[in-house]
Enzyme design. Structure first.
Site, short mmCIF file in Angstrom:
data_model
loop_
_atom_site.label_atom_id
_atom_site.label_comp_id
_atom_site.label_asym_id
_atom_site.label_seq_id
_atom_site.Cartn_x
_atom_site.Cartn_y
_atom_site.Cartn_z
N VAL A 13 0.88 -1.06 -0.11
CA VAL A 13 0.09 -0.09 -0.08
C VAL A 13 0.78 1.22 0.06
O VAL A 13 0.77 2.16 -0.81
CB VAL A 13 -0.90 0.22 1.17
N ARG A 82 -3.89 -8.73 5.89
CA ARG A 82 -4.50 -9.99 6.27
C ARG A 82 -3.99 -11.10 5.58
O ARG A 82 -3.50 -10.94 4.34
CB ARG A 82 -5.91 -9.72 5.87
N VAL A 118 -4.31 4.15 7.21
CA VAL A 118 -4.73 3.11 6.32
C VAL A 118 -4.54 1.72 7.10
O VAL A 118 -5.28 0.89 6.74
CB VAL A 118 -3.98 3.17 5.19
N HIS A 175 -15.02 0.08 8.75
CA HIS A 175 -14.18 -0.72 7.72
C HIS A 175 -14.36 -2.07 7.94
O HIS A 175 -13.20 -2.69 8.60
CB HIS A 175 -12.93 -0.16 7.30
N1 APR Z 1 7.20 0.90 11.31
C1 APR Z 1 7.32 1.03 9.85
N2 APR Z 1 7.04 0.17 8.99
C2 APR Z 1 6.57 -1.06 9.55
C3 APR Z 1 6.59 -1.38 10.92
C4 APR Z 1 6.86 -0.38 11.87
N3 APR Z 1 7.03 -0.29 13.06
N4 APR Z 1 5.96 -2.52 11.03
C5 APR Z 1 6.06 -3.05 9.94
N5 APR Z 1 6.39 -2.11 9.00
C6 APR Z 1 6.31 -2.15 7.51
C7 APR Z 1 6.41 -3.50 7.02
O1 APR Z 1 7.93 -3.90 6.74
C8 APR Z 1 6.01 -3.64 5.64
O2 APR Z 1 6.96 -3.04 4.46
O3 APR Z 1 4.83 -2.14 6.98
C9 APR Z 1 4.71 -2.49 5.68
C10 APR Z 1 3.59 -3.30 5.51
O4 APR Z 1 3.49 -3.56 4.06
P1 APR Z 1 2.75 -4.81 3.54
O5 APR Z 1 3.03 -6.19 4.50
O6 APR Z 1 3.11 -5.02 1.96
O7 APR Z 1 1.32 -4.86 3.77
P2 APR Z 1 0.23 -3.84 2.94
O8 APR Z 1 -0.37 -4.63 1.80
O9 APR Z 1 0.87 -2.67 2.48
O10 APR Z 1 -0.84 -3.31 4.17
C11 APR Z 1 -0.70 -2.49 5.23
O11 APR Z 1 -2.80 -1.55 5.19
O12 APR Z 1 -4.63 -2.22 4.05
C12 APR Z 1 -3.83 -2.18 5.29
O13 APR Z 1 -4.83 -4.25 6.32
C13 APR Z 1 -3.54 -3.39 5.80
O14 APR Z 1 -2.94 -3.21 7.81
C14 APR Z 1 -2.23 -3.42 6.50
C15 APR Z 1 -1.62 -2.28 5.78
#
Ligand code: APR
Length: 311
Positions: A13, A82, A118, A175
Site C-alpha cells: 500500500v 490479512r 490506512v 471498515h
Molecule cells: N514501522 C514502519 N514500518 C513497519 C513497521 C513499523 N513499526 N512494522 C511493519 N512495517 C512495514 C513492513 O516492513 C512492511 O513493509 O509495513 C509494511 C507493510 O507492508 P505490507 O506487508 O506489504 O502490507 P500492505 O499490503 O501494504 O498493508 C499494510 O494496510 O490495508 C492495510 O490491512 C492492511 O494493515 C495493513 C496495511
C-alpha cells in the site's frame, strides 16, 4: 513552497501511495519502513521512473523519522496485512504496537501534520493514532469509505454495464463486515439505483462490497489489496493538499454526530487544507441507523481491547 508527504510502511500500500503521489506531482515523498534498504530502494526506483513518466518530485527512503520532519501529511500504512481466513480485526494487537510507534515518531517530527490512517483494523487504528498524537479531530482521518465506495461503484457498473463515472454512492460505518452501503442514495446518471435493480440484485452487490477486501485476499493468498486502497488514499491526499474540499466518506472522530461519541466511524466529510473541515450528518432511516449502530458497536469492541492494553 513544496509540499511534503511521509508514507510510513513501504510495503504494497505504502509504495503504491508514493508512486501515485509522485505521478500526480502532489508532493515530495519520504518512505519510512523498519526493513533496512526497502524504503530506500523503492524510493529510488520510483524516483527513476520520473524521467520516463514526466514527474519531478523528490522521493527518498529512510529507516528513521528525522528525514520526515515538517511533513504536511503523514500516511500510516505500516503493519501486517490479512491472510486468507483472517478478519481485519485479527490484526488488532500487532498493528496497535506498530501504529503507536509510527504515530509517536511521526508527530514528534511533524507536529503540524495531518495523519491519514490506512492500517487495519482501520477505525481502531485511527482511535489509537488520535490518542497518541492528541491531534485535534480534523487532523486524524481514516481511509476506508472511499475504498468501500469505489468497490460498490465498480460492482454496480459491472452489473448494469454502464460507466463507473456515472455512479455515485456512499458507504458509511466501520471498515469491516458491518459497513453500511446507503443504497437509497446511490444514483446512476442521476437515476436512483432502486429504479434499475431489484432488491435481490442490490443485496448481492451490497454483500460483495462488504466482502470486497476478503475477495482480494482469497485471490492473493499472501496479502491484501493495495491498488485500490492506495488510489483511495491519494484521492484524500489530493483533496487536502489542493484544498479541493471534496466530500468523501472517511473515518472521522464523532462527538455526538449520528448519536455516536468518542469513536472513529466512516461518515461523509469535507476534506480541505485543514483536513476534515466538516462532518455531514445525514438523516438516516431506522434501518440504516440500526446498521450504523451495529457497526459502531463492532468498532467499540476493538477500542475496548486497546483501552485494556493501554491500562
Ligand atoms: N514501522 C514502519 N514500518 C513497519 C513497521 C513499523 N513499526 N512494522 C511493519 N512495517 C512495514 C513492513 O516492513 C512492511 O513493509 O509495513 C509494511 C507493510 O507492508 P505490507 O506487508 O506489504 O502490507 P500492505 O499490503 O501494504 O498493508 C499494510 O494496510 O490495508 C492495510 O490491512 C492492511 O494493515 C495493513 C496495511
Amino acid at each position: 513552497m513544496r509540499k511534503k508527504v511521509t508514507v510510513v510502511g513501504a510495503g504494497n500500500v505504502g509504495a503504491n501511495c508514493a508512486l501515485r503521489i509522485a505521478g500526480k506531482e502532489l508532493a515530495d515523498v519520504v518512505l519510512v519502513d523498519v526493513v533496512e534498504g526497502v524504503p530506500q530502494g523503492k524510493g529510488l526506483d520510483i524516483l527513476e521512473s520520473g524521467p520516463v513518466e514526466g514527474y519531478d518530485v523528490a522521493i527518498t527512503g529512510a529507516n528513521d523519522y528525522e528525514p520526515t520532519a515538517n511533513s504536511d501529511i503523514v500516511i500510516i500504512t505500516a503493519g501486517f496485512p490479512r491472510k486468507p481466513g483472517m478478519s481485519r480485526d485479527d490484526l488488532l494487537l500487532a498493528n496497535y504496537e506498530v501504529v503507536k510507534t509510527a504515530t509517536e515518531q511521526a508527530v514528534k517530527y511533524s507536529p503540524d501534520s495531518i495523519l491519514i490512517l490506512v492500517t487495519n483494523p482501520l477505525d481502531a487504528m485511527c482511535w489509537t493514532a488520535q490518542q497518541i498524537s492528541r491531534f485535534s479531530k480534523n487532523r486524524v482521518i481514516g481511509m476506508a469509505g472511499v475504498l468501500d465506495t469505489a468497490r460498490f461503484r465498480t460492482f454496480i457498473s459491472q452489473e448494469l454495464d454502464v460507466s463507473v463515472e456515472n455512479i455515485t454512492a456512499l458507504v458509511l460505518g466501520g471498515h469491516g463486515d458491518t459497513m453500511v452501503p446507503l443504497v437509497r442514495l446511490v444514483t446512476v446518471g442521476g437515476i436512483p439505483l432502486t429504479e434499475l435493480l431489484d432488491q435481490a440484485a442490490i443485496d448481492r452487490l451490497v454483500q460483495r462490497t462488504r466482502d470486497g477486501g476478503a475477495e482480494i485476499v482469497r485471490y492473493l493468498k499472501t496479502g491484501s489489496a493495495y491498488y485500490a486502497p492506495s488510489a483511495a488514499t491519494v484521492e484524500m491526499v489530493e483533496s487536502i493538499l489542493k484544498d479541493k474540499k471534496k466530500v468523501l466518506p472517511c473515518a472521522a472522530l464523532l462527538e455526538g454526530e449520528y448519536g455516536i461519541s468518542g469513536l472513529f466511524v466512516g461518515v461523509p466529510v469535507k476534506l480541505g487544507a485543514r483536513g476534515i473541515e466538516k462532518i455531514y450528518e445525514l438523516k438516516l432511516t431506522a434501518d440504516e441507523k440500526a446498521m450504523l449502530d451495529k457497526s459502531a458497536a463492532a468498532v467499540q469492541e476493538l477500542v475496548d481491547v486497546i483501552k485494556q492494553k493501554m491500562g
